[in-house]
Write a protein that holds these residues in place. Structure first.
Motif, PDB file in Angstrom:
ATOM      1  N   GLU A 149      12.565  53.821  22.592  1.00 35.13           N
ATOM      2  CA  GLU A 149      11.718  53.047  23.982  1.00 35.13           C
ATOM      3  C   GLU A 149      12.240  53.050  24.976  1.00 35.13           C
ATOM      4  O   GLU A 149      13.337  53.160  25.779  1.00 35.13           O
ATOM      5  CB  GLU A 149      11.871  51.964  23.045  1.00 35.13           C
ATOM      6  CG  GLU A 149      11.088  51.826  21.746  1.00 35.13           C
ATOM      7  CD  GLU A 149      10.959  50.057  21.181  1.00 35.13           C
ATOM      8  OE1 GLU A 149      11.504  49.448  21.776  1.00 35.13           O
ATOM      9  OE2 GLU A 149       9.571  49.811  20.544  1.00 35.13           O
ATOM     10  N   VAL A 208       8.194  47.320  26.142  1.00 35.90           N
ATOM     11  CA  VAL A 208       7.980  48.630  26.323  1.00 35.90           C
ATOM     12  C   VAL A 208       7.447  48.821  26.730  1.00 35.90           C
ATOM     13  O   VAL A 208       5.719  48.414  27.204  1.00 35.90           O
ATOM     14  CB  VAL A 208       7.928  48.814  24.580  1.00 35.90           C
ATOM     15  CG1 VAL A 208       7.600  50.552  24.134  1.00 35.90           C
ATOM     16  CG2 VAL A 208       8.901  48.018  23.983  1.00 35.90           C
ATOM     17  N   GLU A 247       7.422  55.105  23.833  1.00 34.67           N
ATOM     18  CA  GLU A 247       8.467  55.720  23.221  1.00 34.67           C
ATOM     19  C   GLU A 247       8.419  56.986  23.823  1.00 34.67           C
ATOM     20  O   GLU A 247       6.632  57.642  23.682  1.00 34.67           O
ATOM     21  CB  GLU A 247       7.598  55.329  21.925  1.00 34.67           C
ATOM     22  CG  GLU A 247       8.758  56.032  21.095  1.00 34.67           C
ATOM     23  CD  GLU A 247       7.994  55.990  19.370  1.00 34.67           C
ATOM     24  OE1 GLU A 247       8.829  55.170  18.325  1.00 34.67           O
ATOM     25  OE2 GLU A 247       6.986  56.575  18.870  1.00 34.67           O
TER      26      GLU A 247
END
Length: 224
Positions: free
Chosen positions: A89, A97, A100
């Protein structure tokens, strides 16, 4: 479409030339990991062009091209997956976040012995297999994207599609080959990457908005 090697000025056409290139680079490389017969070695040219060479005894098993770049992102919880790749991440300073990624990781061999949780500043290098200038940014640009296309594929691959704004450009020449390449700092969605591409493919200027399909290699120096 540019090859990964061409993106850092190491384009070779014959297998014998590639073997010679790797052999000479290996002789000058820094060894960062050794486990029995398996070793990981990093060679860096004065231009910043870099090869990660994985060996088993006298045999070269994997060669990954990349570039020595300053950190521009924060990686969190990298995990090794099949094929020698890493899923991780990218987070912001508040540990939220952003996206990814699937990538090659220079320090993959050191991942298993690292204390968890693993997080820290990382350089994200994108080898620009396909790069197009799609506009100019006169002010802040919204709608920038980073799509980790290889992270969600049936067969994981270290590839991504992104749009970004070119912040700075450096023209580099590899001493060993005499080939030139461009290293551009690019702002994408929430972090910065270093984009490498053959000189003039295309010509870039600060403020250009680029659309890129490329190969992703990360480095997490805190693992060393």
């Amino acid at each position: 479409m540019a090859s990964n090697l061409a993106c850092i000025g190491l384009d070779v056409w014959r297998r014998s030339e590639f073997r010679d290139l790797v052999a000479s680079a290996r002789a000058e490389a820094e060894t960062i990991a050794k486990d029995g017969e398996v070793g990981v070695h990093i060679w860096t040219d004065v231009s910043g062009a870099r090869l990660i060479i994985t060996t088993e005894g006298d045999l070269v098993r994997v060669v990954t091209p990349t570039f020595y770049a300053a950190p521009g992102a924060i990686i969190s919880e990298p995990q090794a997956v099949d094929g020698g790749l890493v899923l991780a991440e990218l987070v912001n300073q508040h540990d939220e976040v952003i996206t990814e990624i699937a990538c090659q990781l220079e320090e993959l061999a050191l991942l298993g012995n690292a204390e968890t949780p693993i997080t820290g500043p990382a350089s994200i290098v994108v080898l620009g297999n396909s790069v197009q200038v799609i506009g100019q940014a006169d002010a802040a640009v919204s709608g920038l994207v980073f799509e980790p296309t290889g992270a969600y594929a049936a067969s994981t691959d270290a590839v991504a599609h992104l749009t970004g704004v070119v912040l700075a450009i450096e023209q580099r020449t590899v001493s060993r080959t005499g080939q030139g390449f461009t290293a551009a700092r690019v702002q994408t969605d929430g972090f910065q990457v270093t984009l490498c591409l053959p000189t003039g493919q295309p010509e870039l200027s600060p403020g250009d908005v680029v659309e890129v399909d490329g190969y992703v290699v990360a480095s997490l120096p805190s693992l060393r």
